[in-house]
Design an enzyme around this catalytic site. Sequence first.
Site, PDB file in Angstrom:
ATOM      1  N   ARG A  65       0.811  -1.223   0.000  1.00  0.00           N
ATOM      2  CA  ARG A  65       0.000   0.000   0.000  1.00  0.00           C
ATOM      3  C   ARG A  65       0.845   1.275   0.000  1.00  0.00           C
ATOM      4  O   ARG A  65       0.637   2.175  -0.809  1.00  0.00           O
ATOM      5  CB  ARG A  65      -0.905   0.025   1.244  1.00  0.00           C
ATOM      6  N   THR A  66       1.768   1.341   0.948  1.00  0.00           N
ATOM      7  CA  THR A  66       2.500   2.599   1.142  1.00  0.00           C
ATOM      8  C   THR A  66       3.407   2.881  -0.053  1.00  0.00           C
ATOM      9  O   THR A  66       3.425   4.000  -0.578  1.00  0.00           O
ATOM     10  CB  THR A  66       3.317   2.518   2.453  1.00  0.00           C
ATOM     11  N   LYS A  93      26.437  -4.925  -0.249  1.00  0.00           N
ATOM     12  CA  LYS A  93      27.899  -5.111  -0.271  1.00  0.00           C
ATOM     13  C   LYS A  93      28.523  -4.530   0.995  1.00  0.00           C
ATOM     14  O   LYS A  93      29.733  -4.382   1.084  1.00  0.00           O
ATOM     15  CB  LYS A  93      28.497  -4.425  -1.507  1.00  0.00           C
ATOM     16  N   ARG A 115      11.179   3.681   4.522  1.00  0.00           N
ATOM     17  CA  ARG A 115      10.620   2.695   5.459  1.00  0.00           C
ATOM     18  C   ARG A 115      11.793   1.856   5.948  1.00  0.00           C
ATOM     19  O   ARG A 115      12.628   1.399   5.165  1.00  0.00           O
ATOM     20  CB  ARG A 115       9.593   1.806   4.774  1.00  0.00           C
ATOM     21  N   HIS A 143       4.222   5.736  11.923  1.00  0.00           N
ATOM     22  CA  HIS A 143       3.861   5.559  10.514  1.00  0.00           C
ATOM     23  C   HIS A 143       2.897   6.723  10.217  1.00  0.00           C
ATOM     24  O   HIS A 143       1.683   6.548  10.126  1.00  0.00           O
ATOM     25  CB  HIS A 143       3.188   4.196  10.330  1.00  0.00           C
TER      26      HIS A 143
HETATM   27  N1   CP Z   1      -0.473  -0.213   6.014  1.00  0.00           N
HETATM   28  C1   CP Z   1       0.717  -0.423   5.419  1.00  0.00           C
HETATM   29  O1   CP Z   1       1.729   0.200   5.747  1.00  0.00           O
HETATM   30  O2   CP Z   1       0.698  -1.380   4.446  1.00  0.00           O
HETATM   31  P1   CP Z   1       1.958  -1.816   3.573  1.00  0.00           P
HETATM   32  O3   CP Z   1       2.919  -2.525   4.483  1.00  0.00           O
HETATM   33  O4   CP Z   1       1.392  -2.726   2.501  1.00  0.00           O
HETATM   34  O5   CP Z   1       2.579  -0.575   3.006  1.00  0.00           O
END
Ligand code: CP
Length: 312
Positions: A65-66, A93, A115, A143
């Site tokens: 999603r993100t 590496k 992320r 998040h």
């Molecule tokens: N909700 C969320 O962060 O989903 P993803 O891990 O698919 O990005």
Amino acid sequence: MTQDIEIPKISQKHLLGIKYLSIDDINKILELAIFFKIKNKEKNKNYPILTGRTIINLFFEPSTRTLISFEIAAKRLGADVINMNIEGSSLRKGETLSDTAHTIGAMSPDLIVIRHSEDNSAEEISKLLECPVINAGEGINEHPTQALLDAFTILDHKKTLKDLIVSICGDLEHSRVARSNYYLLTKMGSKVRFVYPKYFEPKDLQKYKVETFNNLIEGIMGSDIVMMLRIQNERIMDTELPSANDYFLEYGLTAEKLENAKSNALVMHPGPINRDVEIESSLADDVNKSVINEQVENGVAVRMACLAILMK
Ligand code: CP
């Protein structure tokens, strides 16, 4: 045909956590997202205000999603977007994260989305780069864009973020979604409950002004919003978990248990869902109660708003 809109300024250069945003910042992002949601329903969804700008998505953990919604958001705004292939990068590496940041920085990106499994990694990267950085989920810390899209979805249905009872249920110990939602919803004047089995008690519980419950039915009693969380198996080291079936019996949300919440309660889940573990499969798909797909849809508009504001 949409009219042009003025892109507002917020108090922050980066989007590292909801805890750093003011109420005014949150309102500005959510208001701009309404504009992009309307734009996203047109045949031509492009609103190219970031032409010639470069965004790099740096995802060290899996995402559907993100990552995809950030890529769509960037492209609809006209930016060039690069999804760095971590597995094929020099990180494999032995290059350190800080050297990777300096290397990427030398190529003059205009914004980095990161992320990572480590808390505060987005903040560390932001200190090494000149461009804005967005935290797309780090460790168990925050998040922020998930909480913003959750708030947008709640607002769409409830017309307010004030005086709601929001029960966040399940794996509270490992959830960055829960922490960002806690900061956002309490700032906006709602009451947050943490509802979790004892083995998922957050280690930093004393930081949060919440009512806590260990029983799901008691925890969702009279709630406006029931937000279920994914069990973060990838972060669970030393906890003896019950079987998926036993967890579902004790902590899975079913249509029957949901009757204890308000009759118009919204069911939310950040995804990905473990069907019939955290939530009854048929309830997750019941569009009269569940807004899980709307959360995903709204993620694009909210991320367009975040990119537009930070790259203004
Ligand atoms: N909700 C969320 O962060 O989903 P993803 O891990 O698919 O990005």
